[in-house]
Write a protein that holds these residues in place. Structure first.
Motif, PDB file in Angstrom:
ATOM      1  N   GLY A  31       0.821  -1.218   0.000  1.00  0.00           N
ATOM      2  CA  GLY A  31       0.000   0.000   0.000  1.00  0.00           C
ATOM      3  C   GLY A  31       0.849   1.261   0.000  1.00  0.00           C
ATOM      4  N   LEU A  32       1.916   1.255   0.779  1.00  0.00           N
ATOM      5  CA  LEU A  32       2.800   2.422   0.813  1.00  0.00           C
ATOM      6  C   LEU A  32       3.580   2.557  -0.497  1.00  0.00           C
ATOM      7  CD1 LEU A  32       4.049   2.224   4.504  1.00  0.00           C
ATOM      8  CD2 LEU A  32       2.392   3.816   3.529  1.00  0.00           C
TER       9      LEU A  32
ATOM     10  N   ARG B 169       2.376   1.707  -3.417  1.00  0.00           N
ATOM     11  CA  ARG B 169       1.386   2.250  -4.353  1.00  0.00           C
ATOM     12  C   ARG B 169       1.250   3.760  -4.149  1.00  0.00           C
ATOM     13  NH1 ARG B 169      -2.320  -1.015  -3.232  1.00  0.00           N
ATOM     14  NH2 ARG B 169      -3.476   0.273  -1.756  1.00  0.00           N
ATOM     15  N   GLN B 170       1.264   4.201  -2.888  1.00  0.00           N
ATOM     16  CA  GLN B 170       1.202   5.641  -2.631  1.00  0.00           C
ATOM     17  C   GLN B 170       2.407   6.354  -3.225  1.00  0.00           C
ATOM     18  OE1 GLN B 170       0.863   6.184   1.589  1.00  0.00           O
ATOM     19  NE2 GLN B 170      -1.303   5.610   1.644  1.00  0.00           N
ATOM     20  N   ARG B 171       3.598   5.774  -3.059  1.00  0.00           N
ATOM     21  CA  ARG B 171       4.800   6.399  -3.622  1.00  0.00           C
ATOM     22  C   ARG B 171       4.701   6.505  -5.135  1.00  0.00           C
ATOM     23  NH1 ARG B 171       7.388   3.245   0.087  1.00  0.00           N
ATOM     24  NH2 ARG B 171       8.009   1.709  -1.468  1.00  0.00           N
TER      25      ARG B 171
ATOM     26  N   GLU C 191       1.767   6.625  -6.972  1.00  0.00           N
ATOM     27  CA  GLU C 191       0.635   7.423  -7.432  1.00  0.00           C
ATOM     28  C   GLU C 191       0.677   8.875  -6.956  1.00  0.00           C
ATOM     29  OE1 GLU C 191      -2.817   5.344  -6.133  1.00  0.00           O
ATOM     30  OE2 GLU C 191      -2.554   3.706  -7.580  1.00  0.00           O
ATOM     31  N   TRP C 192       1.177   9.134  -5.781  1.00  0.00           N
ATOM     32  CA  TRP C 192       1.185  10.496  -5.254  1.00  0.00           C
ATOM     33  C   TRP C 192       2.390  11.250  -5.812  1.00  0.00           C
ATOM     34  CZ3 TRP C 192      -0.082   9.735   0.646  1.00  0.00           C
ATOM     35  CH2 TRP C 192      -1.348   9.139   0.767  1.00  0.00           C
TER      36      TRP C 192
ATOM     37  N   TRP D 216       1.655  17.764  -1.971  1.00  0.00           N
ATOM     38  CA  TRP D 216       1.526  16.420  -2.538  1.00  0.00           C
ATOM     39  C   TRP D 216       0.061  16.155  -2.838  1.00  0.00           C
ATOM     40  CZ3 TRP D 216       5.400  12.963  -3.697  1.00  0.00           C
ATOM     41  CH2 TRP D 216       6.688  13.351  -3.325  1.00  0.00           C
TER      42      TRP D 216
ATOM     43  N   ASP E 152      -2.869  13.348  -4.937  1.00  0.00           N
ATOM     44  CA  ASP E 152      -3.071  11.999  -5.479  1.00  0.00           C
ATOM     45  C   ASP E 152      -3.456  12.103  -6.949  1.00  0.00           C
ATOM     46  OD1 ASP E 152      -5.689  12.833  -5.439  1.00  0.00           O
ATOM     47  OD2 ASP E 152      -6.353  11.399  -3.929  1.00  0.00           O
ATOM     48  N   THR E 153      -3.866  11.007  -7.553  1.00  0.00           N
ATOM     49  CA  THR E 153      -4.175  10.995  -8.989  1.00  0.00           C
ATOM     50  C   THR E 153      -5.408  11.829  -9.322  1.00  0.00           C
ATOM     51  OG1 THR E 153      -5.423   8.952  -8.660  1.00  0.00           O
ATOM     52  CG2 THR E 153      -3.132   8.730  -9.373  1.00  0.00           C
TER      53      THR E 153
ATOM     54  N   VAL F 150      -2.727  15.305  -0.203  1.00  0.00           N
ATOM     55  CA  VAL F 150      -2.347  14.158   0.615  1.00  0.00           C
ATOM     56  C   VAL F 150      -1.037  14.506   1.317  1.00  0.00           C
ATOM     57  CG1 VAL F 150      -3.507  12.418  -0.821  1.00  0.00           C
ATOM     58  CG2 VAL F 150      -1.156  13.066  -1.339  1.00  0.00           C
TER      59      VAL F 150
ATOM     60  N   PRO G 186       4.326  10.887   0.805  1.00  0.00           N
ATOM     61  CA  PRO G 186       4.358   9.436   1.009  1.00  0.00           C
ATOM     62  C   PRO G 186       5.623   9.005   1.762  1.00  0.00           C
ATOM     63  CG  PRO G 186       4.798   9.970  -1.284  1.00  0.00           C
ATOM     64  CD  PRO G 186       4.444  11.250  -0.603  1.00  0.00           C
TER      65      PRO G 186
END
Length: 193
Positions: A56-57, A59-61, A63-64, A122, A124-125, A130, A133
């Motif tokens: 999950g982290l 994915r954040q790196r 996408e964000w 920062w 998100d998509t 946010v 990350p």
């Protein structure tokens, strides 16, 4: 003075013994099952939780991303209650989302920054604000902590369950001994002379 207990015998719970009762055999299997579920369940839950957090982290790196924003008001000075270690303060910012729409929100910026200054936020998509990350090392640390905590919590369930079952078996065994002693005890009190 320490009592002599003799040599330690491995797997003594599963050895043949004419004095072994049915409850002793049941207790041996309860102990085995509880320890197997405690160890295996804890390890599996910990690994799965850690993998989930780390993915999950990651994915954040992916996408964000950082976005340029403009301050719409002067950033306040750090207050006396925030202490000397306060690095950033909240201020209103404006940025452009990926779909081209203007967005507004609050972000943490350097204290005493003037209105109109460009800052980095920062998003998100979908263009929502946010937090920054977690880095790879921070993600590994978080995943390890969450995995360890989840593993311990999952392992506690069969361990406590096994202890409760063993306690119940012990109480039942003591009750049976009391019943047998109530039958045999008076016979020992008779005088033969």
């Amino acid at each position: 003075m320490v009592a002599f207990r003799g040599p330690k015998v491995w797997l003594w719970r599963w050895r043949r013994n004419p004095l072994k009762r049915r409850s002793d055999r049941l207790e041996s299997w309860v102990v085995l099952a509880a320890w197997a579920l405690t160890v295996c369940g804890g390890v599996i839950a910990g690994l799965l939780s850690a993998e989930s957090v780390e993915s999950g982290l990651a994915r954040q790196r992916a996408e964000w991303h950082p976005t340029a924003a403009l301050l719409t008001q002067d950033a306040p000075e750090p207050s006396a209650t925030s202490g000397p270690g306060a690095e950033k303060v909240w201020a209103k910012v404006r940025w452009t989302a990926p779909d081209g729409s203007e967005r507004q929100g609050q972000a943490r910026v350097e204290p005493a920054t003037l209105m109109g200054t460009q800052v980095t936020v920062w998003t998100d998509t979908e263009g929502r604000l946010v937090t920054k990350p977690a880095s790879e090392s921070q993600a590994r640390l978080r995943a390890g902590l969450v995995g360890g905590l989840a593993g311990m919590c999952v392992a506690a369930v069969p361990y406590v369950g096994g202890r409760l079952v063993r306690g119940r078996l012990e109480r039942r065994r003591m009750d049976q001994w009391d019943e047998e002693w109530a039958l045999i005890g008076p016979l020992w009190a008779r005088k033969t002379w």
